[in-house]
Write an enzyme that holds these catalytic residues in place. Structure first.
Site, PDB file in Angstrom:
ATOM      1  N   ARG A 146       0.859  -1.178   0.000  1.00  0.00           N
ATOM      2  CA  ARG A 146       0.000   0.000   0.000  1.00  0.00           C
ATOM      3  C   ARG A 146       0.894   1.227   0.000  1.00  0.00           C
ATOM      4  O   ARG A 146       1.949   1.242   0.654  1.00  0.00           O
ATOM      5  CB  ARG A 146      -0.927   0.014   1.226  1.00  0.00           C
ATOM      6  CG  ARG A 146      -2.042  -1.009   1.178  1.00  0.00           C
ATOM      7  CD  ARG A 146      -3.083  -0.688   0.115  1.00  0.00           C
ATOM      8  NE  ARG A 146      -4.212  -1.601   0.151  1.00  0.00           N
ATOM      9  CZ  ARG A 146      -4.313  -2.713  -0.580  1.00  0.00           C
ATOM     10  NH1 ARG A 146      -3.307  -3.045  -1.400  1.00  0.00           N
ATOM     11  NH2 ARG A 146      -5.387  -3.471  -0.527  1.00  0.00           N
ATOM     12  N   GLU A 197      -3.451   7.657  -3.843  1.00  0.00           N
ATOM     13  CA  GLU A 197      -3.865   7.059  -5.108  1.00  0.00           C
ATOM     14  C   GLU A 197      -5.282   7.506  -5.497  1.00  0.00           C
ATOM     15  O   GLU A 197      -6.169   7.551  -4.639  1.00  0.00           O
ATOM     16  CB  GLU A 197      -3.838   5.540  -4.915  1.00  0.00           C
ATOM     17  CG  GLU A 197      -3.862   4.707  -6.140  1.00  0.00           C
ATOM     18  CD  GLU A 197      -3.587   3.245  -5.806  1.00  0.00           C
ATOM     19  OE1 GLU A 197      -4.425   2.397  -6.164  1.00  0.00           O
ATOM     20  OE2 GLU A 197      -2.538   2.964  -5.179  1.00  0.00           O
ATOM     21  N   HIS A 217      -1.267   0.448 -10.078  1.00  0.00           N
ATOM     22  CA  HIS A 217      -1.893  -0.552  -9.196  1.00  0.00           C
ATOM     23  C   HIS A 217      -2.358  -1.778  -9.986  1.00  0.00           C
ATOM     24  O   HIS A 217      -3.553  -2.091 -10.061  1.00  0.00           O
ATOM     25  CB  HIS A 217      -3.046   0.053  -8.412  1.00  0.00           C
ATOM     26  CG  HIS A 217      -3.300  -0.672  -7.120  1.00  0.00           C
ATOM     27  ND1 HIS A 217      -3.644  -0.035  -5.948  1.00  0.00           N
ATOM     28  CD2 HIS A 217      -3.232  -1.991  -6.804  1.00  0.00           C
ATOM     29  CE1 HIS A 217      -3.791  -0.927  -4.977  1.00  0.00           C
ATOM     30  NE2 HIS A 217      -3.547  -2.120  -5.478  1.00  0.00           N
TER      31      HIS A 217
END
Length: 321
Positions: free
Chosen positions: A239, A268, A286
């Site tokens: 993350r 993000e 991602h």
């Protein structure tokens, strides 16, 4: 009729499975994911919701869904987007999809490692920009990973799968003792545990595979980044908030670190502008679990979790606060 809401597009076989169960299925299929207002409207009156990791499941979300909501089935192994305590307080079961995405994510992490150490992003940008180039013995030299040590922050399923790929390239494996690797993998890979600070300071590559918790937020902070070996690399497929991105960008810009390869970002989909201008950074949007087979398996598992709860059975992957 029992209502199942799916907050974003998922593979058609998973939707067909939900519909075959006899429930009403509502799927957001717009060109973009729903914004917050659209999401809260979508889930109104739902008995079950299949969410993705960009959906914030909190008290506001649960209130919007209403009293019929029984289960939130997250299509992700992580669940930092879900307020588990708020779900439990309302009697809502929250689930995730573990055990089906570790190989896909490790594949991407290892691909990022090769891309940054061999400067593949720089090479592609040079060619696409139409800049002149010729083969020379000193042109765009990267570094071999053979014989180097990778330090894993998080040695669960994904970290262990990454270690197996690195071991095949004759890398030495180390892991943070605070986030240990289990047997028999530890023996199989000849992996060495060490305190986190020692790991960060001594390894050639630091690769993050830990979940995001209050204990791992900025686990690679400015202080630890300052202790890393000159010329080291950072890989992050965990993350974004596990790293202090600003401090990382400064270390990369100064040349103290050789490079970084990132698939996740703290805010993000926004990315720190300081990272965007650096040649020694590989950036991916991602894509950790983004292959057809894995995403289908994740959606199928989320559907299984939701259908189990709606049928009055225990969810296979229920989460606890």
């Amino acid at each position: 009729m029992t209502r199942i809401c799916v907050t974003d597009a998922i593979p058609e076989p998973s939707i067909a499975r939900l519909r075959a169960s006899g429930h009403e299925v509502i799927v957001h299929d717009g060109p973009q994911p729903p914004d917050r207002a659209e999401l809260l409207t979508l889930v109104e009156g739902a008995d079950a919701v299949l969410t993705v990791l960009s959906d914030r499941v909190d008290a506001e979300f649960l209130e919007a869904a209403g009293p019929r909501l029984k289960v939130v089935a997250n299509i992700a192994a992580g669940h930092d987007n879900i307020d588990l305590a708020a779900c439990a307080a309302r009697g809502v079961v929250a689930t995730n999809t573990p055990g089906v995405l570790f190989d896909a994510t490790a594949d991407l992490a290892f691909g990022l490692l090769l891309a940054v150490t061999r400067r593949l992003g720089e090479g592609e940008r040079l060619i696409r920009a139409g800049r002149p180039w010729r083969y020379r013995t000193t042109f765009l030299l990267g570094h071999s990973i053979e014989g180097k040590t990778i330090g894993l922050i998080g040695a669960g399923q994904i970290g262990t799968a990454m270690a197996r790929r690195c071991r095949a390239f004759r890398m030495s494996i180390a892991y943070a003792a605070e986030h240990p690797m289990r047997e028999p993998a530890r023996t199989e890979l000849d992996a060495v545990g060490m305190p986190l600070d020692e790991l960060v300071a001594s390894c050639d590559v630091i690769s993050l595979h830990c979940p995001l918790t209050e204990g791992t937020r900025h686990i690679l902070d400015a202080g630890r980044i300052a202790t890393m070996r000159p010329g080291a690399y950072v890989i992050n497929t965990a993350r974004g908030a596990c790293i202090d991105e600003h401090a990382l960008a400064q270390a990369l810009a100064s040349g103290r670190l050789a490079g970084a390869a990132l698939d996740v970002y703290e805010n993000e989909p926004e990315i720190d502008p300081a990272l965007l201008g650096l040649e020694n950074v590989v950036l991916a949007p991602h894509l950790g679990s983004a292959n057809v087979e894995t995403r289908t398996a994740m959606c199928d598992l989320a559907a299984e979790n939701a259908l189990a709860v709606l049928a009055g059975r225990p969810a296979p992957n229920a989460l606890r606060p």
